[in-house]
Motif scaffolding. Structure first.
Motif, PDB file in Angstrom:
ATOM      1  N   GLU A 289      27.876  20.549 -41.599  1.00 23.38           N
ATOM      2  CA  GLU A 289      29.137  20.298 -42.451  1.00 23.38           C
ATOM      3  C   GLU A 289      29.329  21.545 -43.478  1.00 23.38           C
ATOM      4  OE1 GLU A 289      32.556  18.370 -43.416  1.00 23.38           O
ATOM      5  OE2 GLU A 289      30.984  17.461 -42.083  1.00 23.38           O
ATOM      6  N   VAL A 290      28.293  22.391 -43.458  1.00 21.41           N
ATOM      7  CA  VAL A 290      28.304  23.228 -44.518  1.00 21.41           C
ATOM      8  C   VAL A 290      29.326  24.501 -43.956  1.00 21.41           C
ATOM      9  CG1 VAL A 290      27.024  25.514 -45.415  1.00 21.41           C
ATOM     10  CG2 VAL A 290      26.028  23.222 -45.490  1.00 21.41           C
ATOM     11  N   GLY A 291      29.305  24.652 -42.666  1.00 22.44           N
ATOM     12  CA  GLY A 291      30.161  25.572 -41.905  1.00 22.44           C
ATOM     13  C   GLY A 291      31.411  24.987 -41.892  1.00 22.44           C
ATOM     14  N   VAL A 292      31.583  23.760 -41.679  1.00 18.15           N
ATOM     15  CA  VAL A 292      33.088  23.286 -41.426  1.00 18.15           C
ATOM     16  C   VAL A 292      33.726  23.245 -42.873  1.00 18.15           C
ATOM     17  CG1 VAL A 292      34.094  21.173 -40.914  1.00 18.15           C
ATOM     18  CG2 VAL A 292      32.396  21.651 -39.603  1.00 18.15           C
ATOM     19  N   THR A 293      33.044  22.906 -43.985  1.00 19.85           N
ATOM     20  CA  THR A 293      33.604  22.792 -45.166  1.00 19.85           C
ATOM     21  C   THR A 293      33.895  24.199 -45.563  1.00 19.85           C
ATOM     22  OG1 THR A 293      32.234  21.069 -45.706  1.00 19.85           O
ATOM     23  CG2 THR A 293      33.176  21.900 -47.639  1.00 19.85           C
ATOM     24  N   PHE A 294      33.099  25.287 -45.419  1.00 20.36           N
ATOM     25  CA  PHE A 294      33.513  26.622 -45.827  1.00 20.36           C
ATOM     26  C   PHE A 294      34.674  26.939 -45.110  1.00 20.36           C
ATOM     27  CE2 PHE A 294      33.094  31.213 -44.113  1.00 20.36           C
ATOM     28  CZ  PHE A 294      33.281  31.586 -45.435  1.00 20.36           C
ATOM     29  N   ILE A 295      34.759  26.752 -43.745  1.00 17.96           N
ATOM     30  CA  ILE A 295      35.969  27.193 -42.925  1.00 17.96           C
ATOM     31  C   ILE A 295      37.440  26.533 -43.561  1.00 17.96           C
ATOM     32  CG2 ILE A 295      37.038  27.290 -40.706  1.00 17.96           C
ATOM     33  CD1 ILE A 295      34.261  27.498 -39.668  1.00 17.96           C
ATOM     34  N   LYS A 296      37.114  25.222 -43.642  1.00 25.89           N
ATOM     35  CA  LYS A 296      38.398  24.604 -44.207  1.00 25.89           C
ATOM     36  C   LYS A 296      38.789  24.924 -45.596  1.00 25.89           C
ATOM     37  CE  LYS A 296      37.597  20.351 -41.425  1.00 25.89           C
ATOM     38  NZ  LYS A 296      37.138  18.760 -41.677  1.00 25.89           N
ATOM     39  N   ASP A 297      37.718  24.992 -46.616  1.00 24.34           N
ATOM     40  CA  ASP A 297      38.156  25.487 -47.801  1.00 24.34           C
ATOM     41  C   ASP A 297      38.635  26.955 -47.846  1.00 24.34           C
ATOM     42  OD1 ASP A 297      37.389  23.173 -48.994  1.00 24.34           O
ATOM     43  OD2 ASP A 297      35.465  24.100 -49.681  1.00 24.34           O
ATOM     44  N   GLU A 298      38.052  28.015 -47.162  1.00 25.66           N
ATOM     45  CA  GLU A 298      38.696  29.319 -47.227  1.00 25.66           C
ATOM     46  C   GLU A 298      39.899  29.604 -46.331  1.00 25.66           C
ATOM     47  OE1 GLU A 298      37.392  31.653 -49.352  1.00 25.66           O
ATOM     48  OE2 GLU A 298      36.277  30.186 -50.055  1.00 25.66           O
ATOM     49  N   PHE A 299      39.848  28.900 -45.241  1.00 24.51           N
ATOM     50  CA  PHE A 299      40.923  29.334 -44.263  1.00 24.51           C
ATOM     51  C   PHE A 299      41.694  27.962 -43.899  1.00 24.51           C
ATOM     52  CE2 PHE A 299      36.958  31.731 -43.302  1.00 24.51           C
ATOM     53  CZ  PHE A 299      37.407  33.059 -43.980  1.00 24.51           C
ATOM     54  N   GLY A 300      41.621  27.197 -44.613  1.00 25.06           N
ATOM     55  CA  GLY A 300      42.396  25.924 -44.207  1.00 25.06           C
ATOM     56  C   GLY A 300      43.711  25.851 -43.859  1.00 25.06           C
ATOM     57  N   PRO A 301      44.753  26.425 -44.545  1.00 22.93           N
ATOM     58  CA  PRO A 301      46.170  26.552 -44.149  1.00 22.93           C
ATOM     59  C   PRO A 301      46.300  27.386 -42.809  1.00 22.93           C
ATOM     60  CG  PRO A 301      45.908  26.953 -46.395  1.00 22.93           C
ATOM     61  CD  PRO A 301      44.406  26.944 -46.016  1.00 22.93           C
ATOM     62  N   LYS A 302      45.801  28.424 -42.800  1.00 27.23           N
ATOM     63  CA  LYS A 302      45.706  29.388 -41.519  1.00 27.23           C
ATOM     64  C   LYS A 302      45.274  28.670 -40.212  1.00 27.23           C
ATOM     65  CE  LYS A 302      45.128  33.648 -44.225  1.00 27.23           C
ATOM     66  NZ  LYS A 302      44.615  34.862 -44.274  1.00 27.23           N
ATOM     67  N   LEU A 303      44.077  28.015 -40.598  1.00 28.02           N
ATOM     68  CA  LEU A 303      43.531  27.317 -39.287  1.00 28.02           C
ATOM     69  C   LEU A 303      44.403  26.075 -38.799  1.00 28.02           C
ATOM     70  CD1 LEU A 303      39.526  27.470 -40.063  1.00 28.02           C
ATOM     71  CD2 LEU A 303      41.010  28.779 -38.202  1.00 28.02           C
ATOM     72  N   LEU A 304      44.783  25.322 -39.963  1.00 33.68           N
ATOM     73  CA  LEU A 304      45.774  24.376 -39.531  1.00 33.68           C
ATOM     74  C   LEU A 304      46.849  24.846 -38.751  1.00 33.68           C
ATOM     75  CD1 LEU A 304      45.337  21.920 -42.503  1.00 33.68           C
ATOM     76  CD2 LEU A 304      44.427  21.526 -40.381  1.00 33.68           C
ATOM     77  N   HIS A 305      47.429  25.812 -38.974  1.00 34.69           N
ATOM     78  CA  HIS A 305      48.813  26.247 -38.223  1.00 34.69           C
ATOM     79  C   HIS A 305      48.250  26.853 -37.063  1.00 34.69           C
ATOM     80  CE1 HIS A 305      52.452  28.452 -37.651  1.00 34.69           C
ATOM     81  NE2 HIS A 305      51.548  29.466 -37.324  1.00 34.69           N
ATOM     82  N   LEU A 306      46.968  26.947 -36.704  1.00 32.55           N
ATOM     83  CA  LEU A 306      46.493  27.507 -35.492  1.00 32.55           C
ATOM     84  C   LEU A 306      46.024  26.239 -34.704  1.00 32.55           C
ATOM     85  CD1 LEU A 306      45.585  29.679 -33.437  1.00 32.55           C
ATOM     86  CD2 LEU A 306      43.483  29.880 -34.577  1.00 32.55           C
ATOM     87  N   PHE A 307      45.150  25.454 -35.346  1.00 32.42           N
ATOM     88  CA  PHE A 307      44.418  24.347 -34.468  1.00 32.42           C
ATOM     89  C   PHE A 307      45.524  23.128 -34.621  1.00 32.42           C
ATOM     90  CE2 PHE A 307      40.757  27.012 -35.213  1.00 32.42           C
ATOM     91  CZ  PHE A 307      40.202  27.144 -33.763  1.00 32.42           C
ATOM     92  N   LYS A 308      46.189  22.981 -35.660  1.00 32.82           N
ATOM     93  CA  LYS A 308      47.205  21.919 -35.813  1.00 32.82           C
ATOM     94  C   LYS A 308      46.417  20.688 -36.446  1.00 32.82           C
ATOM     95  CE  LYS A 308      50.379  24.220 -33.845  1.00 32.82           C
ATOM     96  NZ  LYS A 308      51.537  24.753 -34.705  1.00 32.82           N
ATOM     97  N   ARG A 309      45.271  20.481 -35.960  1.00 32.73           N
ATOM     98  CA  ARG A 309      44.469  19.247 -36.282  1.00 32.73           C
ATOM     99  C   ARG A 309      43.092  19.618 -36.974  1.00 32.73           C
ATOM    100  NH1 ARG A 309      46.178  14.160 -34.680  1.00 32.73           N
ATOM    101  NH2 ARG A 309      43.924  13.373 -34.943  1.00 32.73           N
ATOM    102  N   GLU A 310      42.395  19.208 -38.117  1.00 36.45           N
ATOM    103  CA  GLU A 310      41.146  19.475 -38.550  1.00 36.45           C
ATOM    104  C   GLU A 310      40.065  19.206 -37.790  1.00 36.45           C
ATOM    105  OE1 GLU A 310      40.685  17.854 -42.484  1.00 36.45           O
ATOM    106  OE2 GLU A 310      41.848  19.288 -43.560  1.00 36.45           O
ATOM    107  N   GLU A 311      40.379  18.105 -36.834  1.00 38.37           N
ATOM    108  CA  GLU A 311      39.128  17.651 -36.008  1.00 38.37           C
ATOM    109  C   GLU A 311      39.025  18.977 -34.942  1.00 38.37           C
ATOM    110  OE1 GLU A 311      41.816  15.869 -36.843  1.00 38.37           O
ATOM    111  OE2 GLU A 311      41.370  13.804 -37.176  1.00 38.37           O
TER     112      GLU A 311
END
Length: 491
Positions: A289-311
């Protein structure tokens, strides 16, 4: 608290995320071992009780427990070496994949993903079971073990201090490493989970609960283990210290042998390994969860654009962790595991803990910490906490760090000594996390203006706006009633 707003963008913060992720890649291998043992308990007899199996080396196999002072190996030791691991002669010869362990590793990562892919809320609900169930098993085992002959001798061995050991630096370093691992110090898991709490959550109370629960659990597990070891010593007419061991051997060699001699072993064996699985999953949830939380907090909008879903972000983290764990399930994987554990869980961890304490207690400063606690709880922390933050914690961790460097010994697995190139790889593993500290410092110095001394002074001065933090910390993440349970489950 600090990471909730600013995120671990550089230096110690990134190092914490990296070490947590590296740790999770090989820690889940232990879960694959637990699954393998669990699957092997569902039979008419336990496979580690006999020397008449295809994997046994009959010439030096003992159906009983021969103790530590003999060339003979117990059937449970040979099951671990030749059936579970099928280990080679050294790290130079990794051999092929252990396909059964490969499948167990896949299954363990699937379990982790299914428990955390919906975020901290779903993980908190899972932890209600995985954190509480082991206590029922531990108490049941303790009640059962206490009635066995020889249990008293094992318990006395556990609680009787050996005063000369208190003067050995290595004992204190190992004890510190154990506490760091069990509570999650320097791994970032507590910070990551606590960032989901309400702004006015009583963090001082939670800290006390976590520490006391961790200590109680360690002592309880000690009584369970050593009462069983005392019974084993009585059964085989050996001294207790001739059976006691450390590392994976205690859980995967000695205790399975103990379970095989207990009444109703068909019940206790699967319950024990299922308990191990639950305990391991709790820690694994937190570190992943440490890695997942870090990625979501730092790169959330960009990753959601790429992956579409947080899962899918969580799935990507789990897949990468699984791939990096594959070398550990080769036939020489135990040597890779020992190398990773030595240079991640001991060497890097203490070094990183010192810089975390310095960054928070001295650079950010005790006055600002106290002010933040006051705004959260409505009162200042008492003098005990302030003295610990200012002096005790930094100096204690510094002593541990200095001692660990002075008493450094190369990694070993049993009697096997690692080649020089493997030692170099081990130090590279340590640097994977540690290197972010000087990189962060250099980056900060380059971004500042003025002379070198002015840049250094600016870099070591906290620029956090506490008034802005009050608002942003409250709005940063949704309130989650399960976050506290998840934090406490790390122990």
């Amino acid at each position: 608290m600090l990471c909730a707003k600013h995120g671990p963008k550089a230096g110690v913060g990134v190092a914490t995320v990296v070490i947590a992720f590296v740790y999770s890649t090989y820690y889940n291998v232990l879960m694959s071992w637990a699954l393998f043992y669990l699957f092997n308990t569902f039979g008419a007899s336990l496979p580690w009780t006999s020397c008449n199996n295809t994997w046994n080396v009959v010439a030096n196999c003992s159906n009983g427990f021969p103790g530590n002072a003999t060339h003979l190996q117990s059937a449970s030791q040979q099951f671990f070496d030749h059936r579970l691991l099928q280990k080679t002669s050294g790290i130079e010869e990794l051999g092929g994949l252990r396909w059964e362990l490969f499948g167990c590793l896949i299954l363990s990562w699937i379990i982790v993903y299914l428990c955390i892919f919906k975020g901290v809320k779903s993980t908190g609900k899972v932890v209600y079971f995985t954190a509480v169930f082991p206590y029922f098993i531990l108490f049941a085992l303790l009640i059962n073990n206490a009635q066995l002959p020889g249990a008293k001798d094992g318990i006395l061995y556990f609680v009787t201090p050996v005063w000369s050991k208190l003067f050995e630096v290595k004992v204190w370093v190992n004890a510190a490493a154990q506490v760091f691992n069990s509570i999650g110090i320097a791994f970032g898991s507590m910070i990551s989970m606590a960032s989901y709490n309400k702004f006015n959550n009583n963090i001082l109370r939670d800290a006390l609960i976590v520490v006391c629960t961790n200590s109680f659990t360690s002592i309880l597990a000690g009584f369970v283990i050593f009462s069983a070891i005392g019974y084993m010593a009585h059964t085989h007419n050996l001294p207790v210290d001739n059976i006691a061991t450390d590392g994976p051997g205690l859980v995967f060699v000695v205790y399975p042998e103990v379970l095989s001699t207990m009444p109703v072993f068909q019940l206790w064996s699967p319950l024990f390994f299922f308990m191990l699985l639950c305990l391991g999953l709790d820690s694994q949830f937190a570190t992943v969860e440490v890695g997942v939380t870090f990625i979501k907090d730092e790169f959330g909008p960009k990753l959601l654009h790429l992956f579409k879903r947080e899962e899918l972000v969580t799935l990507a983290v789990c897949v990468v962790g699984f791939i990096l764990g594959i070398p550990h399930v080769t036939k020489g994987g135990i040597y890779v595991f020992q190398l990773m554990d030595h240079y991640t869980a001991v060497v890097s961890l203490v070094f990183l803990a010192f810089f975390e304490v310095v960054a928070v207690c001295w650079i950010f400063g005790v006055p600002k910490i106290s002010l933040m606690v006051k705004r959260m709880l409505g009162k200042n922390p008492n003098i005990y906490f302030r003295v610990c933050w200012l002096l005790v914690c930094p100096l204690l961790v510094l002593c541990i760090l200095t001692s660990s460097v002075a008493q450094y010994t190369p990694v070993r697995y049993g009697k096997y000594s690692y080649p020089v190139w493997a030692e170099c790889v081990g130090w590279c593993i340590s640097l994977v996390s540690i290197v972010w500290i000087p990189i962060g410092a250099i980056q900060e110095m380059r971004n500042n203006k003025g002379s070198i001394l002015q840049r250094l002074k600016t870099a070591m001065t906290s620029t956090i706006d506490l008034d802005a933090d009050d608002y942003l910390l409250e709005k940063q993440k949704p309130d989650n009633p399960d976050a506290e349970t998840l934090c406490n489950s790390k122990v």
